[in-house]
Design an enzyme around this catalytic site. Structure first.
Site, PDB file in Angstrom:
ATOM      1  N   THR A  99     -57.751  52.214  51.115  1.00  0.00           N
ATOM      2  CA  THR A  99     -57.663  53.631  51.142  1.00  0.00           C
ATOM      3  C   THR A  99     -57.229  54.474  52.731  1.00  0.00           C
ATOM      4  O   THR A  99     -57.869  54.805  53.567  1.00  0.00           O
ATOM      5  CB  THR A  99     -59.139  54.440  51.197  1.00  0.00           C
ATOM      6  OG1 THR A  99     -59.929  53.722  52.144  1.00  0.00           O
ATOM      7  CG2 THR A  99     -59.645  53.957  49.783  1.00  0.00           C
ATOM      8  N   GLY A 104     -59.725  58.639  81.748  1.00  0.00           N
ATOM      9  CA  GLY A 104     -60.564  59.774  81.160  1.00  0.00           C
ATOM     10  C   GLY A 104     -59.784  60.516  80.240  1.00  0.00           C
ATOM     11  O   GLY A 104     -58.627  60.675  80.024  1.00  0.00           O
ATOM     12  N   HIS A 161     -56.250  56.476  73.341  1.00  0.00           N
ATOM     13  CA  HIS A 161     -55.519  56.197  74.509  1.00  0.00           C
ATOM     14  C   HIS A 161     -55.769  57.089  75.327  1.00  0.00           C
ATOM     15  O   HIS A 161     -55.364  56.714  76.905  1.00  0.00           O
ATOM     16  CB  HIS A 161     -54.116  56.046  73.994  1.00  0.00           C
ATOM     17  CG  HIS A 161     -53.809  54.819  73.216  1.00  0.00           C
ATOM     18  ND1 HIS A 161     -52.757  53.904  73.386  1.00  0.00           N
ATOM     19  CD2 HIS A 161     -54.605  54.354  71.926  1.00  0.00           C
ATOM     20  CE1 HIS A 161     -52.801  52.847  72.510  1.00  0.00           C
ATOM     21  NE2 HIS A 161     -53.813  53.276  71.710  1.00  0.00           N
ATOM     22  N   ASP A 162     -55.932  58.386  75.595  1.00  0.00           N
ATOM     23  CA  ASP A 162     -56.022  59.275  76.556  1.00  0.00           C
ATOM     24  C   ASP A 162     -57.315  58.872  77.285  1.00  0.00           C
ATOM     25  O   ASP A 162     -57.035  58.800  78.375  1.00  0.00           O
ATOM     26  CB  ASP A 162     -55.950  60.613  76.079  1.00  0.00           C
ATOM     27  CG  ASP A 162     -56.035  61.700  77.387  1.00  0.00           C
ATOM     28  OD1 ASP A 162     -55.367  61.366  78.289  1.00  0.00           O
ATOM     29  OD2 ASP A 162     -56.585  62.533  77.442  1.00  0.00           O
ATOM     30  N   THR A 213     -59.394  52.841  59.734  1.00  0.00           N
ATOM     31  CA  THR A 213     -59.591  53.055  58.535  1.00  0.00           C
ATOM     32  C   THR A 213     -58.265  53.934  58.083  1.00  0.00           C
ATOM     33  O   THR A 213     -57.962  54.173  56.671  1.00  0.00           O
ATOM     34  CB  THR A 213     -60.696  53.848  58.161  1.00  0.00           C
ATOM     35  OG1 THR A 213     -60.903  53.931  56.603  1.00  0.00           O
ATOM     36  CG2 THR A 213     -60.968  55.172  58.623  1.00  0.00           C
ATOM     37  N   VAL A 222     -57.777  55.596  79.564  1.00  0.00           N
ATOM     38  CA  VAL A 222     -57.063  55.537  80.838  1.00  0.00           C
ATOM     39  C   VAL A 222     -57.302  56.603  81.819  1.00  0.00           C
ATOM     40  O   VAL A 222     -56.824  57.783  81.323  1.00  0.00           O
ATOM     41  CB  VAL A 222     -55.619  55.244  80.418  1.00  0.00           C
ATOM     42  CG1 VAL A 222     -54.731  55.158  81.707  1.00  0.00           C
ATOM     43  CG2 VAL A 222     -55.277  54.180  79.559  1.00  0.00           C
ATOM     44  N   ASP A 227     -58.220  63.456  79.859  1.00  0.00           N
ATOM     45  CA  ASP A 227     -57.797  64.416  80.737  1.00  0.00           C
ATOM     46  C   ASP A 227     -56.129  64.842  80.232  1.00  0.00           C
ATOM     47  O   ASP A 227     -55.370  65.464  81.077  1.00  0.00           O
ATOM     48  CB  ASP A 227     -57.719  64.271  82.277  1.00  0.00           C
ATOM     49  CG  ASP A 227     -56.866  62.908  82.492  1.00  0.00           C
ATOM     50  OD1 ASP A 227     -56.422  62.214  81.525  1.00  0.00           O
ATOM     51  OD2 ASP A 227     -56.714  62.724  83.816  1.00  0.00           O
TER      52      ASP A 227
END
Length: 329
Positions: A252, A73, A67-68, A198, A71, A75
């Protein structure tokens, strides 16, 4: 725990090194060799301590990294706390469900680094998150890999910048490919990174429509395995609290492996955006290949993670080293 032999590791290094990029030229594996030579061990120790307290830290950190990077890059802008004058990335609806244990992994690793005089305020929060992500993957049985370092922390974090930049649970292959292409990632990278599902869990609210109100003809998505659909309906009955958690991988859920792809072959992808990787003829061959070859999947995942870590990297002219990962200097 997955392991690569020396030849495979050398091959990966060669594959990755053929994609030079001026925006990532500053990245190197030995970036902190003089300023904080023990950075990797310090971060790893902090990660392991956190995982002993809760396994949630594993999928939470991996998701936080994705997620970082997607959006503005890689950073650490997703770490920034909102203020009365600024609603930050983490408070956008697409990020509200990011588990606090992922943020805490970075915070605890930062504290550990700052307790070492030679490392204090030398390592960026962006690099801490990148290292921690590799470490949680390894802790869950996934492949180990070298991490490029040298990112600076971003100077901007706004909730509005998140809109439309993260994959959604109902996305099709066209939408997924478009989002990944925007970040210089291929369809193969997209499929490899999707397999992060996973590990960890999702909330009932994200799958409710798929198992109860799919469309005017079918109440349940017909691409869902019937037995699996019944399991999901029991776990997420009508009128259930949408925050109830369910495993992403029903087989798993605490192991990083290629079972994700085997699940897709059986109609057991939790999100539509998972299952379409098998139902769409463009991506199905890759799913089938990796379902039967964990080594090939691990290799592709390492390459994809390295490329993801190069997205939108900041340097000293448009970034800095934060003293507090949750606030601008």
């Amino acid at each position: 725990m997955a392991r690569f032999d020396i030849v495979l590791l050398i091959g990966l290094c060669l594959i990755i090194s053929v994609f030079p990029d001026t925006t990532t030229a500053q990245l190197s594996r030995g970036f902190y060799s003089k300023t904080c030579p023990n950075v990797e061990q310090i971060v790893r120790n902090a990660v392991q301590k956190k995982i002993k307290k809760t396994f949630v830290a594993v999928p939470a950190t991996l998701r936080l990294f994705f997620h970082d990077c997607f959006v503005n890059g890689c950073d650490a802008s997703v770490m920034i706390q909102s203020t009365p004058k600024n609603k930050a990335e983490k408070d956008h609806p697409d990020n509200i469900s990011l588990a606090g244990d992922g943020f805490d992994v970075v915070i605890q690793a930062k504290k550990a680094l700052d307790s070492n005089p030679s490392c204090r305020n030398k390592v960026s929060c962006a690099d801490i998150l990148t290292l921690a992500t590799r470490d949680v993957v390894v802790a869950a049985g996934g492949p180990s890999y070298e991490v490029e370092l040298g990112r600076f922390d971003g100077l901007v974090s706004t909730a509005s910048s998140v809109e439309g930049n993260l994959p959604g649970p109902s996305d099709n292959v066209d939408k997924l490919n478009a989002l990944f292409t925007k970040n210089k990632l291929t369809q193969e990278d997209m499929i490899a990174l999707s397999a992060a599902h996973t590990l960890g869990f999702a909330h009932c609210g994200k799958v409710f429509k798929r198992i109860h109100k799919f469309n005017g003809i079918n109440s349940v998505d017909p691409t869902l395995n019937k037995a699996y659909a019944i399991e999901l309906q029991k776990a997420c009955p009508k009128n259930v609290d949408p925050r109830i958690a369910i495993n992403m991988d029903p087989v798993t859920p605490k192991t990083f492996d290629n079972t994700y792809f085997k699940n897709l072959q059986q109609g057991k992808g939790l999100f539509t955006s998972d299952q379409v990787l098998f139902t769409d003829g463009r991506s199905r061959p890759t799913v089938n290949a990796w379902a039967s070859n964990s080594t090939a999947f691990n290799r592709a995942f390492v390459i994809a993670m390295t490329k993801l870590g190069r997205v939108g990297v900041k340097n000293s002219s448009n970034g800095n080293i934060r003293r507090d990962c949750g606030a601008f200097n």
